[in-house]
Design an enzyme around this catalytic site. Structure first.
Site, PDB file in Angstrom:
ATOM      1  CE  LYS A 161      -4.291  -1.759   1.840  1.00  0.00           C
ATOM      2  NZ  LYS A 161      -5.321  -1.686   2.847  1.00  0.00           N
ATOM      3  CE  LYS A 177     -12.598  -4.247   0.367  1.00  0.00           C
ATOM      4  NZ  LYS A 177     -12.407  -3.825   1.717  1.00  0.00           N
ATOM      5  CE  LYS A 184      -5.254  -8.605  -1.801  1.00  0.00           C
ATOM      6  NZ  LYS A 184      -6.245  -8.012  -1.024  1.00  0.00           N
TER       7      LYS A 184
END
Ligand code: TYM
Length: 335
Positions: free
Chosen positions: A120, A206, A203
């Site tokens: 992130k 969102k 993966k």
């Protein structure tokens, strides 16, 4: 009542961030498993708004998403009379325990290992990332340890955080005497890591850049069909479940989990048939799952949800307050 039925149920705790669009990966990796487990466990499911603010959030959107996720829980089949559904920031002890763990047990080296922080913070570099993002896993550990949690049902990407809960729980117990239950994680075989439809090496996420990465639970029928038909496959022929066909394997996993057909039944059904037929049926299966789910979500009012969340927060606070008092005493606070 028999002795067996009086036995206290084991406790499960899990959570979802109210950010981005909840997708079928979140559903198949987590929520579907919760729906099954909550019948037999003392279940606590939270909407982790304190985690959500580790990255920039639009306040209005955050409020909307928090209610939306709670509606998705109910519409998916979690019975609020059986499970405790609550918003993390409604229980102040989460922040307090996170701070105490920061000071007493968590080490910089524990957090530097966490892959989610690395992922992130990639864009702006770790020096520009928020301190909250770095400390995110300790707050998650607090979420888990506060409730004497035995099992944490999550997708595979969260296993590292549950391992940290075990490490910090053990460290605290050995420093201040037995206080926390040491939790286990629970992941499902085919649902633990649903991959992106546009790239089967990553993966489903969102925060993916392309909307063709995921199927959101709230996507309309046309969008679902388009996304499934555009999903990457490979250059081989036939519908077979093999490790060297990761994109197709991912689609078969989704098919299996939403249709309750076994993998071999799916392979037999599509013997001699191509991707087109398979994808068309997969799109039908996802539409048949998502559209009724959306209808149920839309039938739940904000007031109904707020009432459920109030009730959940009261119940969660009762348990969390008791545990935080115990912790405060152990570390030497007066009250
Ligand atoms: P979050 O909001 O990213 O994801 C919620 C749940 O969905 C799972 N998941 C997936 N499963 C399969 N395939 C995927 N592609 C996929 N993407 C997401 C996640 O593993 C997760 O179970 N840190 C957590 C939230 C959290 C939490 C907790 C979880 C906060 N406190 C305490 C358990 C216990 C998170 O960001 O989840």
């Amino acid at each position: 009542m028999s002795i067996k039925s009086e036995k206290v149920k084991k406790r499960i705790v899990s959570g979802i961030q109210p950010t981005g669009n909840l997708h079928i990966g979140n559903y198949l990796g987590a929520v579907k498993n919760w729906v099954e487990l909550h019948e037999n466990y003392d279940a606590f499911f939270m909407i982790v708004d304190l985690h959500a603010i580790t990255l920039d959030q639009n306040p209005e959107k955050l409020r909307k998403k928090t209610l939306e996720i709670a509606k998705i829980f109910i519409a998916s089949g979690i019975n609020p009379d059986k499970a405790t559904i609550f918003v993390q920031s409604d229980v102040k002890a989460h922040c307090e325990l996170a701070w105490i763990l920061n000071c007493t047990t968590a080490k910089m080296s524990d957090l530097k290992k966490m892959t989610q922080f690395k992922d992130k913070s990639l864009k702006g570099g770790t020096d520009n990332a928020g301190v909250g993002l770095f400390d995110y896993p300790v707050l998650q550990v607090a979420d888990i340890l506060l409730y004497d949690t035995e099992l944490v049902p999550v997708g595979e990407d969260q296993v590292q955080h549950i391992e940290l809960a075990r490490t910090l729980g053990r460290r605290f117990n050995s420093k201040f005497s037995e206080t926390f239950v040491i939790p286990e994680h629970s992941v499902t075989k085919e649902g633990k890591r649903i991959m992106g439809l546009d790239d089967s090496t990553k993966k489903m996420s969102k925060s993916a850049k392309s909307k063709y990465n995921y199927i959101a639970l709230l996507d309309d029928e046309k969008t679902i069909r388009k996304k499934v038909m555009k999903a990457v496959t490979d250059s081989k022929n036939g519908i077979t479940y093999e490790d060297d066909r990761p994109a197709l394997k991912n689609l078969i996993n989704i098919y299996k989990l939403l249709s309750n057909k076994s993998i071999s039944e799916i392979e037999i059904k599509y013997k001699g048939r191509g991707f087109g037929d398979f994808k068309k049926d997969l799109a039908d299966i996802i539409v048949e799952f998502a559209i009724p789910l959306q209808e149920r979500i839309n039938s739940i009012s904000d007031d109904e949800i707020l009432e459920i969340l109030d009730k959940g927060a009261k119940k969660a606070n009762l348990i969390a307050e008791k545990k935080i008092l115990e912790v405060r005493k152990k570390i030497g606070f007066l009250r």
